[in-house]
Design a protein around this motif. Sequence first.
Motif, PDB file in Angstrom:
ATOM      1  N   UNK A 429       3.912  -2.043  -1.025  1.00 30.12           N
ATOM      2  CA  UNK A 429       4.315  -0.719  -1.487  1.00 30.12           C
ATOM      3  C   UNK A 429       3.446   0.201  -2.214  1.00 30.12           C
ATOM      4  N   UNK A 430       3.661   0.612  -3.250  1.00 29.84           N
ATOM      5  CA  UNK A 430       2.681   1.687  -4.006  1.00 29.84           C
ATOM      6  C   UNK A 430       2.579   1.016  -5.295  1.00 29.84           C
ATOM      7  N   UNK A 431       1.389   0.869  -6.097  1.00 29.04           N
ATOM      8  CA  UNK A 431       1.327   0.504  -7.407  1.00 29.04           C
ATOM      9  C   UNK A 431       1.788   1.652  -8.195  1.00 29.04           C
ATOM     10  N   UNK A 432       2.753   1.458  -8.928  1.00 25.39           N
ATOM     11  CA  UNK A 432       3.352   2.685  -9.608  1.00 25.39           C
ATOM     12  C   UNK A 432       3.144   2.605 -11.084  1.00 25.39           C
ATOM     13  N   UNK A 462      -3.324   2.687 -10.012  1.00 27.73           N
ATOM     14  CA  UNK A 462      -1.773   3.440  -9.874  1.00 27.73           C
ATOM     15  C   UNK A 462      -2.075   4.460  -8.970  1.00 27.73           C
ATOM     16  N   UNK A 463      -1.000   4.517  -8.076  1.00 27.55           N
ATOM     17  CA  UNK A 463      -1.101   5.566  -7.125  1.00 27.55           C
ATOM     18  C   UNK A 463      -1.732   5.048  -5.789  1.00 27.55           C
ATOM     19  N   UNK A 466      -0.706  -0.715  -1.677  1.00 24.85           N
ATOM     20  CA  UNK A 466      -0.822  -2.332  -1.546  1.00 24.85           C
ATOM     21  C   UNK A 466      -0.075  -3.063  -0.577  1.00 24.85           C
ATOM     22  N   UNK A 467      -0.732  -3.820   0.202  1.00 25.09           N
ATOM     23  CA  UNK A 467      -0.204  -4.669   1.081  1.00 25.09           C
ATOM     24  C   UNK A 467       0.093  -6.039   0.393  1.00 25.09           C
ATOM     25  N   UNK A 468       1.494  -6.723   0.909  1.00 25.33           N
ATOM     26  CA  UNK A 468       1.640  -8.079   0.088  1.00 25.33           C
ATOM     27  C   UNK A 468       0.415  -9.043   0.553  1.00 25.33           C
ATOM     28  N   UNK A 469      -0.010  -9.751  -0.304  1.00 28.80           N
ATOM     29  CA  UNK A 469      -1.008 -10.756  -0.063  1.00 28.80           C
ATOM     30  C   UNK A 469      -2.487 -10.061  -0.347  1.00 28.80           C
ATOM     31  N   UNK A 470      -2.467  -8.870  -0.417  1.00 26.56           N
ATOM     32  CA  UNK A 470      -4.097  -8.459  -1.082  1.00 26.56           C
ATOM     33  C   UNK A 470      -4.230  -8.732  -2.465  1.00 26.56           C
ATOM     34  N   UNK A 471      -5.670  -8.773  -2.591  1.00 27.84           N
ATOM     35  CA  UNK A 471      -5.998  -9.058  -4.059  1.00 27.84           C
ATOM     36  C   UNK A 471      -5.570  -7.962  -5.204  1.00 27.84           C
ATOM     37  N   UNK A 495       3.362  -6.803 -15.730  1.00 29.37           N
ATOM     38  CA  UNK A 495       2.294  -5.913 -15.964  1.00 29.37           C
ATOM     39  C   UNK A 495       2.291  -4.722 -14.759  1.00 29.37           C
ATOM     40  N   UNK A 496       2.280  -5.099 -13.474  1.00 30.04           N
ATOM     41  CA  UNK A 496       2.322  -4.051 -12.173  1.00 30.04           C
ATOM     42  C   UNK A 496       3.720  -4.012 -11.940  1.00 30.04           C
ATOM     43  N   UNK A 497       4.059  -2.539 -11.672  1.00 26.33           N
ATOM     44  CA  UNK A 497       5.333  -2.365 -10.607  1.00 26.33           C
ATOM     45  C   UNK A 497       4.771  -1.766  -9.529  1.00 26.33           C
ATOM     46  N   UNK A 498       5.487  -2.445  -8.188  1.00 25.11           N
ATOM     47  CA  UNK A 498       5.135  -1.918  -7.246  1.00 25.11           C
ATOM     48  C   UNK A 498       6.548  -1.306  -6.628  1.00 25.11           C
TER      49      UNK A 498
END
Lengths: 502, 502
Positions: A429-432, A462-463, A466-471, A495-498
């Motif tokens: 998804x997108x790192x929000x 942010x913005x 990201x692909x599942x499994x990416x660092x 910490x991170x919302x995707x």
Amino acid sequence: MGSANALKVIDIGIDTHQEPVVYMRSDCHICRSEGFTANSRVSVDDGQNQIIATINVVDEKVIEPGSAGLSKIAMQRLGVAEGTSISVSHAPVVTSLAAVRKKIFGHKLSDEEVTEIVKDISDHRYSDIEIASFLSVCAGSRLDVDEIIALTQAMVACGKRLSWPDSPMVLDKHCIGGLPGNRTTPLVVAIISAAGLTIPKTSSRAITSPAGTADTMEALTTVNLSLSQIQRVVAETHGCLAWGGAVNLSPADDLLIRIERALDLDGEGQLIASVLSKKIAAGSTHVVIDIPVGPTAKVRSQKDADRLASLFTQVGATCGLQVRCLITDGSQPVGRGVGPVEEVRDVMAVLRRSSDAAEDLRERALFLAAHLFSLAYQQTYEQGLQKATEILDSGAAWKQFHRIIAAQGGMKSLPSADFQHTVTTASTGTLQTIDNRQLARLAKLAGAPNVAAAGLRLHKSVGEKVERGEPLFTLYSDTEGELQYALAYYRQSNIFTIGDAS
Amino acid sequence: MGSANALKVIDIGIDTHQEPVVYMRSDCHICRSEGFTANSRVSVDDGQNQIIATINVVDEKVIEPGSAGLSKIAMQRLGVAEGTSISVSHAPVVTSLAAVRKKIFGHKLSDEEVTEIVKDISDHRYSDIEIASFLSVCAGSRLDVDEIIALTQAMVACGKRLSWPDSPMVLDKHCIGGLPGNRTTPLVVAIISAAGLTIPKTSSRAITSPAGTADTMEALTTVNLSLSQIQRVVAETHGCLAWGGAVNLSPADDLLIRIERALDLDGEGQLIASVLSKKIAAGSTHVVIDIPVGPTAKVRSQKDADRLASLFTQVGATCGLQVRCLITDGSQPVGRGVGPVEEVRDVMAVLRRSSDAAEDLRERALFLAAHLFSLAYQQTYEQGLQKATEILDSGAAWKQFHRIIAAQGGMKSLPSADFQHTVTTASTGTLQTIDNRQLARLAKLAGAPNVAAAGLRLHKSVGEKVERGEPLFTLYSDTEGELQYALAYYRQSNIFTIGDAS
């Protein structure tokens, strides 16, 4: 000092951090005649100096009759060696505590009361719980502008001051913090001093963050400079990047910061007085203050930022300081590294104009340098920005940074962490959003800033998609224990919302 | 607990009062692998129990490798002996501290937040500076009625509770203090229980005063009663005069009071919750609260007293307690003695109906007992006063007092002080004011309440004519040091004002 009351000092070999402790036998005649018990606050006197300490009562096996143990900080503050004769008596009444109580009950403090409190704190007359009480009731918005001015001036009065007779104009910048990785100071100092303007920057260590500028610069060079060393470095280069604590510019503030750190507290009035007292003591005349605003930054709303900016400007003006406050975006970390060494890497990349340098860090540094030029030369922001950009892009800032480092004692090679772990994303998804506070806590749990190489490096901002499994980020630590402790915290944090990739 | 992380407990023989300390070698592998330093907060675990402690780092000479020292309170709370294996790890994050921070910044706490804070404090998860911070920001008038109700209920929830199945009505009284010598409680308990009403009085020790009722009664008999002992004494006599701390009615409050005492602080919301939580836990149904008002009493204005009375009544009503507040004269001390033993003398003189009994103490006790009768029997105050006076004047209260003392373990002979000094008046005139706070401080400096016989006896009260050279008060102390220290304080204080004799 009556010899009947004399006790011989024993180095008991205990480090009680900053709170002096005197260890006395339960059958000690002084304890009995004076009515002392464990936790009594007493005055310890060697005939020359006097400190206030807390009593710990010890079994007879621990200390010989006629002796008293001192903890390391007690020996150091009193300046005594083993075998010295000391006397122990009731601690004098600390009259300024009546003013603290007045503040607890919500009343305004007079200039004299603030001055007396700060003096007593800097003379080590307050216990830790008394400092905690004072700081807690001054936090929030509980100091008005008069009290903040008095606090600022009292802090300046009890420390050393720098003066720059050759420089009619002395610049400085300060960021009130809250954004992990936001290490603009070394860049701004390099740019401003490259232009020949005086910027004798003294920085603090982290209070509640994973790195202060002093922690970061210490990974690279010597920051523990004396007053005369700072003056020499500035005479040679127009700038410096030193630790403020070593030069005793605001000793009361250093004592307050220790308790603020333990309480994870950073109050408004205390913050303003802390920042401005150090600027005044450092001899500054023109200061730019960066106030990032965001939902997880230190300042969370435009209203709070406006209030803080207004207070900074008013207090500065009363104290003879020209202050320009800049309210900036505080929605996410700046740069990619968090923790001393990782932040050094980001700073160096910007100075070197590397292709992978963090653009957001570069832009913020140019923005701040531009405002300082505008303030100093009475030019427009655009003229200042043009000058700052030229200095950075021409490599002049990079050369100047090396000149400062060389003057401070040369460049160290960066340490690396023994343990690291890369966390990958759990979804696509997108790192929000990135929570600044939780991210800072994560880096601190990994060991920053005490361990320079500890911290983390973000692989996404942010913005970004990201692909599942990416660092997502890499965590660095010096010990397996801290790494695991930090990872355990990460798993229960948010910490991170995707968000949705669509 | 992994054996790799196990350390052997050493009883290091140090009394650190209520703050547990763990002493670890600077070269300890656990310190290094976990990143601990002096002042780190850690969890100490013996496989069964767990406590939070502060690290003091010790030299290698102090402790053998593979061992860790524990202070006395640490050994006691963990319940371990020398040689036990323990593990030391990072202290868990105390999540309720986020709520304390919220309060520091001026926001209202929810019931859940208050409950969580009180639970963590009673589980010893807070450091002293954290408790100091919490208390300081709750002092003044910074808790609203909802927060005080939540605090009261949270304190009740974490302690034991008494129940009185045979008594549908359980009475109690409380004075919020501030007047030295105001020891009405033993008199009221004797009068009320002589009438056959149930009054299982548990009292606190002094917080900031030279004596609490528990300190005073302890000079005379055993007050350290267990729950079952209290129940037996009340079954026999309808009343008791016990120390509340021994029965764990409000363990969180006991921990808060320790820090309040060190800060010389007694906040409004904390005061109400402290008083009412103990009344509720003691099973009371009807309570009279005495609020003395005066320029140097705890409550200084009618307005503050009205506010306090209204809060007491509201919080009581929500918690199922019928509370009647009485606002009384707080302009000067009550009785002549200040300090445990001297106050016992005053109480006994009133019960014995001696000709030299303090009339003001007698009148206050009758006033409070009258209101309790009026509340209990739904009668007028005058009817209550008639009943109370009959019981005192007939000697029934005197007999009843002896019955209670006998049930609690019998009467001790009063100790006397080794040192005393009588201060005379410096001028002739009328005694116009006595400063309650400074007088209390004088008695405390003489050693009260830790030393029962320490304190003072007034020879004059406000309004009396005094001749230069007449005895003003006598100071009692167990040590020459404390006597001199108290006299030194007296000389620089301004306790008594003597006006024109005309």
